[in-house]
Design a protein around this motif. Structure first.
Motif, short mmCIF file in Angstrom:
data_model
loop_
_atom_site.label_atom_id
_atom_site.label_comp_id
_atom_site.label_asym_id
_atom_site.label_seq_id
_atom_site.Cartn_x
_atom_site.Cartn_y
_atom_site.Cartn_z
N ALA A 107 -0.71 -10.27 8.07
CA ALA A 107 -1.60 -9.98 8.75
C ALA A 107 -3.23 -8.88 7.75
N VAL A 108 -2.29 -7.63 7.32
CA VAL A 108 -2.78 -6.70 6.61
C VAL A 108 -3.19 -8.04 5.08
N GLU A 109 -2.44 -8.71 4.53
CA GLU A 109 -2.86 -10.39 3.10
C GLU A 109 -4.42 -10.62 3.95
N LYS A 110 -4.78 -11.62 4.60
CA LYS A 110 -5.69 -12.06 5.29
C LYS A 110 -6.58 -10.77 5.55
N MET A 111 -6.69 -10.30 6.03
CA MET A 111 -7.26 -8.97 6.51
C MET A 111 -8.42 -8.99 4.80
N TYR A 112 -7.56 -8.54 3.81
CA TYR A 112 -8.07 -7.86 2.62
C TYR A 112 -8.96 -9.04 2.02
N ARG A 113 -7.78 -10.44 2.10
CA ARG A 113 -8.29 -11.71 1.34
C ARG A 113 -9.37 -12.94 1.69
N VAL A 114 -9.38 -12.75 3.19
CA VAL A 114 -10.39 -13.62 3.96
C VAL A 114 -11.20 -12.51 4.70
N TYR A 115 -11.32 -11.29 4.79
CA TYR A 115 -11.55 -10.88 5.97
C TYR A 115 -12.83 -8.94 5.61
N ARG A 116 -12.86 -9.33 4.13
CA ARG A 116 -13.20 -8.77 3.62
C ARG A 116 -12.90 -7.33 3.92
N LYS A 117 -11.57 -6.58 4.48
CA LYS A 117 -10.90 -5.84 4.89
C LYS A 117 -11.00 -5.35 6.40
N ASP A 118 -12.10 -6.34 7.11
CA ASP A 118 -12.29 -5.45 8.51
C ASP A 118 -11.32 -6.05 9.56
N PRO A 119 -10.07 -5.48 9.83
CA PRO A 119 -10.07 -6.15 11.11
C PRO A 119 -10.31 -6.59 11.98
N SER A 120 -11.04 -6.40 12.56
CA SER A 120 -11.91 -7.10 13.78
C SER A 120 -12.14 -8.28 13.97
N ARG A 121 -12.02 -8.83 12.22
CA ARG A 121 -11.65 -10.30 12.58
C ARG A 121 -10.73 -11.19 12.82
#
Length: 131
Positions: free
Chosen positions: A25-39
């Motif tokens: 989840a953290v990897e995807k948040m950083y790699r794909v969602y520009r550090k936006d956990p709401s996405r």
């Protein structure tokens, strides 16, 4: 609330997935969602495996008719114009939705977005539990 008739999805088989790991989840948040956990909306996800595209269409229609299902986004990776090179050749239809009913309201979970992955058997057999 009126629930959609589940018979249209009977051609599918549920494939239970584990909740996405914290590391993934953290990897995807950083790699794909520009550090936006709401996405990050696929922490809780399940797959329904189908043999035919027509069965996926019927399932989508059942979701659309379900009074308690509130689709937020549909990502159709089965489209002819979808560039599957961006997903390593993987294809599915990912439906992000909220379930709004007395049970989810009692739990305070009616705003939680989960993902239902509608997938053809050939792709399901290649997919790992990590998603």
């Amino acid at each position: 609330a009126q629930r959609a008739d589940a018979s249209s999805a009977e051609a599918g088989r549920f494939k239970f997935a584990r909740i996405k790991s914290v590391a993934r989840a953290v990897e995807k948040m950083y790699r794909v969602y520009r550090k936006d956990p709401s996405r990050l909306v696929d922490v809780c996800r399940q797959s329904i495996v189908f043999d035919r595209v027509d069965d996926i269409r019927a399932c989508l229609e059942a979701i659309r008719r379900d009074a308690e299902a509130r689709p937020v986004r549909v990502k159709n990776r089965l489209r002819v114009d979808y560039d599957s090179a961006s997903s390593g050749g993987y294809r599915d239809v990912a439906v992000n939705l909220r379930l709004v009913c007395p049970a989810t309201e009692r739990l305070g979970a009616e705003s939680h977005v989960c993902e239902v992955q509608l997938i053809l058997r050939e792709f399901a057999e290649l997919k790992s539990d990590e998603g």
